[in-house]
Design a protein around this motif. Structure first.
Motif, short mmCIF file in Angstrom:
data_model
loop_
_atom_site.label_atom_id
_atom_site.label_comp_id
_atom_site.label_asym_id
_atom_site.label_seq_id
_atom_site.Cartn_x
_atom_site.Cartn_y
_atom_site.Cartn_z
N ALA A 1 28.35 35.53 3.40
CA ALA A 1 27.51 35.25 4.56
C ALA A 1 28.24 34.39 5.58
N THR A 2 28.96 33.36 5.11
CA THR A 2 29.66 32.46 6.03
C THR A 2 30.75 33.18 6.81
N ASN A 3 31.31 34.23 6.24
CA ASN A 3 32.34 34.99 6.96
C ASN A 3 31.82 35.58 8.27
N TYR A 4 30.51 35.76 8.38
CA TYR A 4 29.95 36.31 9.62
C TYR A 4 30.09 35.35 10.79
N VAL A 5 30.38 34.08 10.51
CA VAL A 5 30.61 33.12 11.60
C VAL A 5 31.81 33.56 12.45
N TYR A 6 32.70 34.35 11.86
CA TYR A 6 33.84 34.86 12.63
C TYR A 6 33.39 35.68 13.84
N PHE A 7 32.18 36.24 13.77
CA PHE A 7 31.68 37.05 14.89
C PHE A 7 31.15 36.20 16.05
N ASN A 8 31.02 34.90 15.83
CA ASN A 8 30.42 34.03 16.84
C ASN A 8 31.06 34.14 18.22
N PRO A 9 32.40 34.01 18.33
CA PRO A 9 33.01 34.13 19.66
C PRO A 9 32.87 35.51 20.26
N VAL A 10 32.80 36.55 19.42
CA VAL A 10 32.63 37.91 19.93
C VAL A 10 31.30 38.05 20.65
N THR A 11 30.24 37.57 20.01
CA THR A 11 28.92 37.67 20.63
C THR A 11 28.81 36.79 21.87
N THR A 12 29.52 35.65 21.87
CA THR A 12 29.51 34.79 23.04
C THR A 12 30.12 35.50 24.24
N VAL A 13 31.25 36.16 24.02
CA VAL A 13 31.92 36.88 25.11
C VAL A 13 31.06 38.04 25.59
N LEU A 14 30.46 38.78 24.66
CA LEU A 14 29.60 39.90 25.04
C LEU A 14 28.40 39.43 25.86
N PHE A 15 27.83 38.31 25.45
CA PHE A 15 26.69 37.76 26.19
C PHE A 15 27.11 37.35 27.60
N ALA A 16 28.27 36.72 27.71
CA ALA A 16 28.78 36.33 29.02
C ALA A 16 29.06 37.55 29.90
N TRP A 17 29.49 38.64 29.27
CA TRP A 17 29.75 39.90 30.01
C TRP A 17 28.44 40.50 30.52
N LEU A 18 27.41 40.49 29.67
CA LEU A 18 26.13 41.08 30.06
C LEU A 18 25.38 40.23 31.08
N MET A 19 25.39 38.90 30.87
CA MET A 19 24.57 38.02 31.69
C MET A 19 25.32 37.40 32.87
#
Length: 298
Positions: free
Chosen positions: A254-272
């Motif tokens: 489960a903790t390995n999913y924290v690796y996705f954190n910066p990916v979702t941040t960049v995607l959110f910044a791209w969308l918003m």
């Protein structure tokens, strides 16, 4: 199918947490401190969760023993008070890049720490390669082609402290989830997270103005909405879902999913915010996805 649901929930939680930096940054810019933001979002989450728990027949105030109650307190201190104070305060003294890079590497520390205490949770062979590949992907995404880090000893040390706090939280969740329900654990995390803020406010009385009537003249509608998102969604719902994922998938996976954190941040910044998606982001994301695939193999 059940396993897929567990993985999906863990991913969605991290995806939401990846957007919280923007909301936190806006509140910091509006004049709130890191301690005030953490306290307000945990108050919102605890009150809502307590109101729901009081309606359940299985409601209980305390754990079964004083040792278990101390365990709950340690969860609130590591995953609540210390983690959020160090992470949010680090943004004041160092760059966003440094904070994001250090904090998002917490799965490496969590894996190493958990391996010391639980042989069954240790990674082997291709799993080690996978988690290192995912960590490299985080570095590529966060640095985004600018391979120059502006070192700030205090800020970077605080970010490292947040990283270690999350690793300890992941470790302590293993025995807690074996004996208690997710809702009870999460409510205790919020409660003790707030309790351990009392000494901080006693040492920093100038920050207690958020509990005075004049606070209502400071908050705008946008600030209130940001706090409600952080308290209701990013804290209450996400902590419940995350603790449940830790219980079902195991702390390391489960903790390995924290690796996705910066990916979702960049995607959110791209969308918003219409920020540009770069080649480095795509390469880093592929490394993270491939690394996650290998790290979950047995």
């Amino acid at each position: 199918m059940n396993k897929l649901v567990y993985h999906l929930v863990a991913f969605l939680v991290v995806a939401i947490w990846g957007t919280t930096f923007i909301y936190t940054k806006l509140l910091l810019m509006a004049g709130l401190t890191a301690a005030q933001i953490f306290t307000l979002r945990f108050i919102i989450a605890y009150v809502l969760l307590l109101a729901y728990a009081l309606r359940r027949r299985s409601f209980r105030w305390f754990a079964a023993s004083w040792r278990d109650e101390l365990l709950m307190a340690a969860l609130g201190l590591s995953g609540g008070t210390l983690y959020f104070l160090t992470e949010n305060t680090s943004m004041v003294y160092t760059t966003t890049t440094n904070t994001s890079l250090i904090v998002c590497l917490s799965p490496l520390f969590a894996t190493g720490l958990i391996s010391l205490f639980y042989r069954s949770q240790r990674l082997r062979g291709i799993q080690i390669v996978g988690t290192l590949m995912a960590a490299l992907g985080v570095v590529v995404v966060v640095l985004n082609g600018h391979f120059v880090l502006h070192l700030s000893p205090l800020g970077d040390a605080l970010a490292l402290g947040a990283c270690l706090c999350w690793a300890f939280y992941s470790l302590l969740m293993i025995p807690a989830s074996q004996h208690y329900r997710t809702l009870f654990i999460t409510r205790k995390v919020f409660f003790y997270g707030l309790v351990f803020m009392v000494p901080y406010f006693l040492m920093r009385p100038e920050e207690t103005w958020i509990f005075t009537p004049r606070v209502f003249h400071v908050f705008t509608l946008q600030m209130v909405l940001n706090l409600l998102f952080l308290g209701c969604i990013a804290s209450m719902l996400c902590f419940i879902a995350w603790n449940w994922s830790l219980k079902k998938l195991g702390a390391v996976v489960a903790t390995n999913y924290v690796y996705f954190n910066p990916v979702t941040t960049v995607l959110f910044a791209w969308l918003m915010l219409s920020e540009r998606i770069t080649l480095y982001f795509l390469v880093g994301t592929m490394l993270i996805l491939t690394g996650m695939f290998f790290s979950n193999k047995r």
